[in-house]
Design a protein around this motif. Sequence first.
Motif, PDB file in Angstrom:
ATOM      1  N   TRP A   1       0.810  -1.219   0.000  1.00  0.00           N
ATOM      2  CA  TRP A   1       0.000   0.000   0.000  1.00  0.00           C
ATOM      3  C   TRP A   1       0.846   1.274   0.000  1.00  0.00           C
ATOM      4  N   TYR A   2       1.972   1.237   0.733  1.00  0.00           N
ATOM      5  CA  TYR A   2       2.742   2.460   0.921  1.00  0.00           C
ATOM      6  C   TYR A   2       4.204   2.370   0.454  1.00  0.00           C
ATOM      7  N   GLY A   3       4.657   1.175   0.149  1.00  0.00           N
ATOM      8  CA  GLY A   3       6.094   0.985  -0.076  1.00  0.00           C
ATOM      9  C   GLY A   3       6.618   1.489  -1.397  1.00  0.00           C
ATOM     10  N   ALA A   4       5.885   1.234  -2.476  1.00  0.00           N
ATOM     11  CA  ALA A   4       6.342   1.601  -3.819  1.00  0.00           C
ATOM     12  C   ALA A   4       7.770   1.086  -4.029  1.00  0.00           C
ATOM     13  N   SER A   5       8.677   1.960  -4.448  1.00  0.00           N
ATOM     14  CA  SER A   5      10.048   1.543  -4.741  1.00  0.00           C
ATOM     15  C   SER A   5      10.859   1.236  -3.483  1.00  0.00           C
ATOM     16  N   ALA A   6      10.334   1.599  -2.291  1.00  0.00           N
ATOM     17  CA  ALA A   6      11.061   1.362  -1.047  1.00  0.00           C
ATOM     18  C   ALA A   6      11.303  -0.122  -0.800  1.00  0.00           C
ATOM     19  N   GLU A   7      10.565  -0.974  -1.477  1.00  0.00           N
ATOM     20  CA  GLU A   7      10.720  -2.427  -1.324  1.00  0.00           C
ATOM     21  C   GLU A   7      12.138  -2.875  -1.680  1.00  0.00           C
ATOM     22  N   LYS A   8      12.823  -2.140  -2.547  1.00  0.00           N
ATOM     23  CA  LYS A   8      14.171  -2.525  -2.975  1.00  0.00           C
ATOM     24  C   LYS A   8      15.214  -2.315  -1.889  1.00  0.00           C
ATOM     25  N   GLY A   9      14.896  -1.533  -0.862  1.00  0.00           N
ATOM     26  CA  GLY A   9      15.778  -1.384   0.288  1.00  0.00           C
ATOM     27  C   GLY A   9      17.138  -0.798  -0.033  1.00  0.00           C
TER      28      GLY A   9
ATOM     29  N   GLY B   1      27.138 -11.542  -3.675  1.00  0.00           N
ATOM     30  CA  GLY B   1      27.045 -10.868  -2.388  1.00  0.00           C
ATOM     31  C   GLY B   1      25.591 -10.639  -2.025  1.00  0.00           C
ATOM     32  N   ILE B   2      25.357  -9.998  -0.900  1.00  0.00           N
ATOM     33  CA  ILE B   2      23.977  -9.782  -0.461  1.00  0.00           C
ATOM     34  C   ILE B   2      23.357  -8.555  -1.107  1.00  0.00           C
ATOM     35  N   TYR B   3      24.180  -7.705  -1.753  1.00  0.00           N
ATOM     36  CA  TYR B   3      23.653  -6.503  -2.408  1.00  0.00           C
ATOM     37  C   TYR B   3      23.764  -6.662  -3.921  1.00  0.00           C
ATOM     38  N   SER B   4      22.648  -6.894  -4.561  1.00  0.00           N
ATOM     39  CA  SER B   4      22.646  -7.120  -6.006  1.00  0.00           C
ATOM     40  C   SER B   4      22.985  -5.858  -6.794  1.00  0.00           C
ATOM     41  N   ALA B   5      22.816  -4.668  -6.188  1.00  0.00           N
ATOM     42  CA  ALA B   5      23.101  -3.413  -6.891  1.00  0.00           C
ATOM     43  C   ALA B   5      24.571  -3.049  -6.877  1.00  0.00           C
TER      44      ALA B   5
ATOM     45  N   ASN C   1      19.465  -1.755  -1.934  1.00  0.00           N
ATOM     46  CA  ASN C   1      19.824  -1.744  -3.351  1.00  0.00           C
ATOM     47  C   ASN C   1      19.321  -0.492  -4.055  1.00  0.00           C
ATOM     48  N   LEU C   2      18.177   0.028  -3.617  1.00  0.00           N
ATOM     49  CA  LEU C   2      17.658   1.268  -4.208  1.00  0.00           C
ATOM     50  C   LEU C   2      18.610   2.429  -3.947  1.00  0.00           C
ATOM     51  N   ILE C   3      19.140   2.505  -2.729  1.00  0.00           N
ATOM     52  CA  ILE C   3      20.061   3.588  -2.381  1.00  0.00           C
ATOM     53  C   ILE C   3      21.349   3.470  -3.184  1.00  0.00           C
ATOM     54  N   ILE C   4      21.879   2.255  -3.302  1.00  0.00           N
ATOM     55  CA  ILE C   4      23.103   2.051  -4.079  1.00  0.00           C
ATOM     56  C   ILE C   4      22.875   2.410  -5.542  1.00  0.00           C
TER      57      ILE C   4
END
Length: 415
Positions: A65-73, A407-411, A75-78
Motif C-alpha cells: 500500500w505504501y512501499g512503492a520503490s522502497a521495497e528494494k531497500g 554478495g547480499i547486495y545485487s546493486a 539496493n535502491l540507495i546504491i
Amino acid sequence: MLKKIFSKSIVRPVLVAVPVAIVIGSMVALFLWLLNWAIQFRFHHTWLLYLLPLAGIGIHLLYKWYGASAEKGNNLIIDEIHQPGAGVPKRMAPLILVTTVITHLFGGSAGREGTAVQIGGSLANLFAGIFKLDAADKQIILTAGIAAGFGAVFGTPLTGTIFALEVLTVGRLKYDALLPCLVAGFVGDYTVAAWGVAHTPYHIDALTGGNLFYGHHFYWDVLLLLKTAAAAALFGLASYTFAKVVHLIKDTFNKWIKISWLIPVCGGLIIIGLTFLIGKPDYLSLGVSPEYPGAVTIVSAFQQGGADLFSWLWKLIYTAVTLGTGFKGGEVTPLFYIGATLGNTLAGILNAPVSLFAGLGFIAVFSGATKTPLACTIMGMELFGGSFVLYYAVACFVAYLCSGKVGIYSAQRRV
C-alpha cells in the motif's frame, strides 16, 4: 563570500552532512530503543512467535500500500548513488523502522544494519532536496547517509565511513565522498551516544607472547596466522552460502507461490516449525541478548562452550527464511552471529583461541557477504582493539577472496 565558500564542491557536502547525520543518528537511536523494547517484550511473551505469519501479512500489506520503490531497500540507495533517478522515497525511513520492529517483535531472524542504512539514505535524500543539491553533491550526501546510519547503529564511525565508500563498487573506493562520510559517521555515532543509547561490548582475550609496537601490544604467530587463513576460507564459504540461500529462497517462493501475501505466511510457519524442531529459541530475532541463561548469542560465542556445533548453520537458515520470504531488517547482525558461532566451532577443531576466532568470524563472514574487506578490518580494530589487526586483515581479505562473486547486495557494481 560565505555563499561562495558554501558552494565549493568539498565544503558544501561536509556542512550539509552535519545536520543530516544528527537527524539520522536521532532516528537510529529511536530505532535501537524500539528494537530493544520489542525483543525484551517478546522474551516475556513467547506466544508472540505464533503470530509471526500474521505479522508477515501486515508487513506485506504495508509495503504493497505504501512501499512503492522502497521495497528494494539498500539496493535502491546504491542504485541511486550510481545513477540518480526518481530518488529515495521519504516514506522509506519510517516504513523500514516500523516493519523491522514488527519482524523482531514476533521473532523473525533479522538484523538492523539494513534498517539504519535505509533510514540514512532516505533522510539524506530528503535533505538533498531541502538544500537543493546538484546531482554530484546529492550522490555524496546519499553516501554520507549510509556512513551515518551504519556508524550510528553499531558505534563504529570509521567502519561506517569506509563501508559507505567500499560497498558501492567492489574493488574501488569513492574518494570524493570521504570527508563528508567521515563527518557523518562520527556525528551520527555521537548523536546516538548523546541520546544515551549504548552498544553491546565485545572482547577478545589477550594472548601470551605479544610484542610492543609503538607502546601497543601487537600479536603475531606464523602457525596461528595459517590457522586464521584456513578458517577464513570457511568464513568466506559461509558468506557465499548465506547469499546464495537468501536469493534461492526468494526466487523459489516467488516462482511457486503466486498469492504474494502467502509467502511471508509460509516463512513464518517455517520459523515456528524450526523452533519446535530444535527445541529452543536461540536463533530467533537479533541474537545479541540471551532470552534465558545459557542461550547461544553473539556474546556467548566469544566464550568456550558458548555455541553449539551447528549454531552458525541454524542461524543462517533462520535468517535466510526470514529475509527471503519478505520480513524486514538487515543481514549484518545475523552475519555477525553466523561468523562468531562458526569461529567458536572452528577454534575447537583447530585448537585456536576461542574469543579470537569468534571475533575473526564476526568480521570475516560480514566481509565476504558484503565485499567490504577493508571496512571489516577497521571494524575489528574499532570493536576489539588493534592488537590483532594482522589477523583481522588476513581473515577479512581471505574470506572476501573465497566468497565468490555473489554478495547480499545485487546493486553492487564491480570494477
